[in-house]
Motif scaffolding. Structure first.
Motif, PDB file in Angstrom:
ATOM      1  N   LEU A  30     -71.594   5.136  83.559  1.00 20.83           N
ATOM      2  CA  LEU A  30     -70.719   4.640  82.665  1.00 20.83           C
ATOM      3  C   LEU A  30     -70.746   5.094  81.083  1.00 20.83           C
ATOM      4  O   LEU A  30     -69.815   5.250  80.835  1.00 20.83           O
ATOM      5  CB  LEU A  30     -71.300   3.134  82.501  1.00 20.83           C
ATOM      6  CG  LEU A  30     -70.122   2.039  81.557  1.00 20.83           C
ATOM      7  CD1 LEU A  30     -68.866   2.122  81.936  1.00 20.83           C
ATOM      8  CD2 LEU A  30     -70.843   0.657  81.450  1.00 20.83           C
ATOM      9  N   GLY A  31     -71.890   5.383  80.736  1.00 14.82           N
ATOM     10  CA  GLY A  31     -71.819   6.342  79.431  1.00 14.82           C
ATOM     11  C   GLY A  31     -71.409   7.461  79.366  1.00 14.82           C
ATOM     12  O   GLY A  31     -70.739   7.887  78.531  1.00 14.82           O
ATOM     13  N   VAL A  32     -71.736   8.435  80.407  1.00 16.43           N
ATOM     14  CA  VAL A  32     -71.258   9.707  80.564  1.00 16.43           C
ATOM     15  C   VAL A  32     -69.493   9.713  80.620  1.00 16.43           C
ATOM     16  O   VAL A  32     -69.082  10.366  79.884  1.00 16.43           O
ATOM     17  CB  VAL A  32     -71.616  10.557  82.087  1.00 16.43           C
ATOM     18  CG1 VAL A  32     -71.047  11.813  81.931  1.00 16.43           C
ATOM     19  CG2 VAL A  32     -73.608  10.630  81.345  1.00 16.43           C
ATOM     20  N   ALA A  96     -64.797  -1.774  81.699  1.00 15.39           N
ATOM     21  CA  ALA A  96     -65.768  -1.109  80.864  1.00 15.39           C
ATOM     22  C   ALA A  96     -65.541   0.246  80.383  1.00 15.39           C
ATOM     23  O   ALA A  96     -65.607   0.520  79.162  1.00 15.39           O
ATOM     24  CB  ALA A  96     -67.120  -1.197  81.669  1.00 15.39           C
ATOM     25  N   ILE A  97     -64.952   1.171  81.510  1.00 16.82           N
ATOM     26  CA  ILE A  97     -64.637   2.494  81.058  1.00 16.82           C
ATOM     27  C   ILE A  97     -63.581   2.502  79.853  1.00 16.82           C
ATOM     28  O   ILE A  97     -63.742   3.083  78.616  1.00 16.82           O
ATOM     29  CB  ILE A  97     -64.075   3.354  82.130  1.00 16.82           C
ATOM     30  CG1 ILE A  97     -65.400   3.642  83.130  1.00 16.82           C
ATOM     31  CG2 ILE A  97     -63.654   4.467  81.764  1.00 16.82           C
ATOM     32  CD1 ILE A  97     -66.471   4.198  82.542  1.00 16.82           C
ATOM     33  N   LEU A  98     -62.440   1.526  80.099  1.00 14.99           N
ATOM     34  CA  LEU A  98     -61.275   1.600  79.195  1.00 14.99           C
ATOM     35  C   LEU A  98     -61.844   1.073  77.635  1.00 14.99           C
ATOM     36  O   LEU A  98     -61.544   1.660  76.748  1.00 14.99           O
ATOM     37  CB  LEU A  98     -60.122   0.782  79.780  1.00 14.99           C
ATOM     38  CG  LEU A  98     -59.022   0.693  78.931  1.00 14.99           C
ATOM     39  CD1 LEU A  98     -58.299   2.069  78.591  1.00 14.99           C
ATOM     40  CD2 LEU A  98     -57.993  -0.539  79.631  1.00 14.99           C
ATOM     41  N   ALA A 168     -71.442  -4.268  79.145  1.00  9.81           N
ATOM     42  CA  ALA A 168     -70.734  -4.243  80.557  1.00  9.81           C
ATOM     43  C   ALA A 168     -71.063  -5.261  81.731  1.00  9.81           C
ATOM     44  O   ALA A 168     -70.336  -5.931  82.127  1.00  9.81           O
ATOM     45  CB  ALA A 168     -70.671  -3.336  81.024  1.00  9.81           C
ATOM     46  N   SER A 169     -72.208  -6.123  80.999  1.00 11.13           N
ATOM     47  CA  SER A 169     -72.593  -7.291  81.939  1.00 11.13           C
ATOM     48  C   SER A 169     -71.658  -8.344  81.795  1.00 11.13           C
ATOM     49  O   SER A 169     -71.486  -9.261  82.683  1.00 11.13           O
ATOM     50  CB  SER A 169     -74.051  -7.727  81.652  1.00 11.13           C
ATOM     51  OG  SER A 169     -74.142  -8.133  80.206  1.00 11.13           O
TER      52      SER A 169
END
Length: 224
Positions: A30-32, A96-98, A168-169
């Motif tokens: 998710l972070g990368v 979450a990515i967006l 993100a949780s």
């Protein structure tokens, strides 16, 4: 129960480790992905902010200001829970990515803008005098200098992004914190949360130190 049995229960930690490991890989992915999209988007937005026609510049300024003013948690909730009411739905992963990407892009845009504007104007004038096109000047002359300036603050923003992945949780994504919470509920013991916190420190502490090293390195170079 003793302090160790309550917060540092080795049996619980060992049992919960595979679950936390799954959450860790989710956090890293998710972070990368968010950083790659957010930093790239920030560079594009900064160039539009600086060199596009005035209406686009004003639009980018509004975007940057709004995204920097809005809490990350609010952005995630709006994307995941509010957009479906107008027929736009994303999975927990893409929500979450967006959310992370568009906020990081706003912060990165300001960092890149500052870095580009710190390059002496004479660089553009010299390139123009030699007949070098503007885009080539930007790519070959200005951006390489600006990148060295923006590396420390960009790295700092990336560290903050990795920490924010714990949010993100709220959109039911099973990242590290969410898995730690699930394990705590299953074992009725907070040891998995302690272990999750330790994993965050192990993951992010080298990046925190890297920021300090880079800031010192580039400060010394500018002082020469």
């Amino acid at each position: 129960m003793s302090f160790v049995d309550t917060f540092l229960n080795s049996d619980v930690m060992i049992s919960a480790f595979p679950q936390l490991l799954r959450g860790l890989w989710m956090t890293i992915a998710l972070g990368v992905v968010s950083i790659l999209i957010g930093v790239t988007g920030g560079l594009i937005i900064s160039l539009i902010r600086l060199y596009a026609p005035k209406p686009l510049q004003l639009l980018m300024i509004a975007y940057i200001d709004i995204m920097r003013a809005m809490p990350m948690l609010v952005v995630l909730i709006l994307i995941y829970y509010a957009l479906p009411f107008v027929g736009i739905s994303f999975s927990a992963w893409w929500s979450a990515i967006l959310g992370f990407s568009i906020v990081l892009a706003a912060y990165s845009a300001e960092v890149f803008r500052s870095g580009i504007e710190s390059v002496p104007r004479g660089q553009f004038e010299a390139a123009a005098a030699l007949g070098i096109p503007f885009l080539i000047t930007l790519y070959k002359v200005v951006l390489p200098q600006a990148v060295r300036i923006v590396i420390p603050p960009t790295t700092s923003n990336c560290v903050s992004m990795f920490k924010d992945t714990s949010l993100a949780s709220t959109v039911a994504l099973p990242e590290l914190l969410k898995e730690g919470q699930n394990a705590q509920g299953f074992y009725a013991n907070p040891s998995p949360l302690i272990m999750a916190a330790v994993i965050y420190v192990i993951l992010l502490w080298p990046m925190v130190r890297l920021v300090s090293v880079l800031e010192k390195k580039f400060k010394n170079e500018r002082a020469r």
